[in-house]
Design an enzyme around this catalytic site. Structure first.
Site, short mmCIF file in Angstrom:
data_model
loop_
_atom_site.label_atom_id
_atom_site.label_comp_id
_atom_site.label_asym_id
_atom_site.label_seq_id
_atom_site.Cartn_x
_atom_site.Cartn_y
_atom_site.Cartn_z
N GLU A 1 0.78 -1.22 0.00
CA GLU A 1 -0.14 0.01 -0.16
C GLU A 1 0.74 1.29 -0.07
O GLU A 1 1.90 1.43 0.58
CB GLU A 1 -0.98 0.02 1.24
N ASP A 2 0.48 2.31 -0.57
CA ASP A 2 0.86 3.48 -0.37
C ASP A 2 0.88 4.50 0.97
O ASP A 2 1.47 5.04 1.50
CB ASP A 2 0.68 4.36 -1.62
N PHE B 1 -2.81 16.25 4.08
CA PHE B 1 -3.17 15.75 2.84
C PHE B 1 -1.77 15.79 1.95
O PHE B 1 -1.22 16.87 1.90
CB PHE B 1 -4.27 16.40 2.23
N ASP C 1 -4.83 5.37 5.74
CA ASP C 1 -5.23 6.32 6.34
C ASP C 1 -6.36 5.87 7.32
O ASP C 1 -5.93 5.98 8.62
CB ASP C 1 -5.77 7.19 5.33
N ARG D 1 0.31 12.60 -8.93
CA ARG D 1 0.87 11.02 -8.73
C ARG D 1 2.53 10.93 -9.55
O ARG D 1 3.09 10.15 -8.82
CB ARG D 1 0.08 10.03 -9.58
C1 PRP Z 1 -5.73 5.57 -1.16
C2 PRP Z 1 -4.67 4.41 -0.85
C3 PRP Z 1 -5.47 3.48 0.06
C4 PRP Z 1 -6.56 4.05 0.61
C5 PRP Z 1 -6.37 4.24 2.03
O1 PRP Z 1 -6.60 5.01 -2.18
O2 PRP Z 1 -3.92 3.93 -1.92
O3 PRP Z 1 -5.59 2.40 -0.88
O4 PRP Z 1 -6.70 5.34 -0.08
O5 PRP Z 1 -7.11 5.13 2.74
P1 PRP Z 1 -8.03 4.42 3.93
O6 PRP Z 1 -6.82 4.07 4.96
O7 PRP Z 1 -8.82 5.47 4.67
O8 PRP Z 1 -8.92 3.37 3.45
P2 PRP Z 1 -7.51 5.58 -3.12
O9 PRP Z 1 -9.08 4.79 -2.81
O10 PRP Z 1 -7.52 7.11 -3.06
O11 PRP Z 1 -7.34 5.13 -4.48
P3 PRP Z 1 -6.19 5.46 -5.47
O12 PRP Z 1 -5.01 4.58 -4.90
O13 PRP Z 1 -6.41 4.98 -6.85
O14 PRP Z 1 -5.81 6.88 -5.41
#
Ligand code: PRP
Length: 177
Positions: free
Chosen positions: A99-100, A152, A103, A165
């Site tokens: 995961e990146d 953010f 949150d 990105r």
């Molecule tokens: C982001 C990130 C995680 C998630 C974390 O993805 O890559 O998968 O949010 O958030 P959380 O802990 O509040 O669930 P996002 O849904 O923004 O999609 P993306 O990776 O395509 O930008």
């Protein structure tokens, strides 16, 4: 929209590179004889995953899953669903989720539960960044890069409404006013 938010660098590309190297060392130590399946969570993890895997010089397989959690803005919709699923067999495999960012923890919490139901030998989580102040669903991060303030962030795969990105570093969006 033409106006761009102001950004300032939180982690430089050199700092990220050093951190990815450290994480790769830890993952190599634990997985080099396990032929693991690394599952990247799209889209945000693509850059981290590519850099990490380049440093893992042992047999492994690569998969991607796409989940939705955020809408088009900054806030999570609260509901997670699989948008693009897995093709690899999970049963009996050693799985490492990439995961990146963790949150609220909803996305990763959902994914770890989803994978555990498929009877893998093990499931662990590697996250480049963690924002613990926002957590709503408890998540154990086995390999963590950076702990974030409650700001953010964008860059190195992370977006703000699909923008930024491509940045090679991680930047904070400055609050207006
Ligand atoms: C982001 C990130 C995680 C998630 C974390 O993805 O890559 O998968 O949010 O958030 P959380 O802990 O509040 O669930 P996002 O849904 O923004 O999609 P993306 O990776 O395509 O930008």
């Amino acid at each position: 929209m033409n106006s761009q938010p102001k950004l300032h660098i939180l982690f430089t590309s050199e700092e990220i590179e050093a951190k990815v190297k450290t994480l790769a060392g830890e993952i190599r130590r634990d997985y080099q004889d396990k032929h693991p399946l690394l599952i990247g969570v799209l889209k945000g993890s693509f850059m981290f995953m590519a850099d990490l895997i380049r440093l893992l010089d042992f047999p492994l397989e690569v998969e991607f899953i796409r989940l939705s959690s955020y809408g088009s803005g900054r806030e999570s919709s609260g509901k997670v669903r699989v948008v693009q699923g897995l093709r690899s067999l999970i049963k009996g495999r050693d799985i490492l989720v990439i995961e990146d960012i963790v949150d609220t923890g909803r996305t990763t919490g959902f994914l770890l539960d989803y994978l555990r139901k498929k009877m893998p030998a093990s499931v662990k989580l590697c996250a480049l960044t963690d924002k613990p102040s926002r957590r709503q669903t408890p998540v154990t991060i086995d390999y963590l890069g950076f702990t974030l303030p409650n700001k953010f962030i964008v860059g190195y795969g992370l977006d703000w409404d699909e923008k930024f990105r491509y940045l090679p570093d991680i930047r904070v969006i400055e609050e207006e006013g």
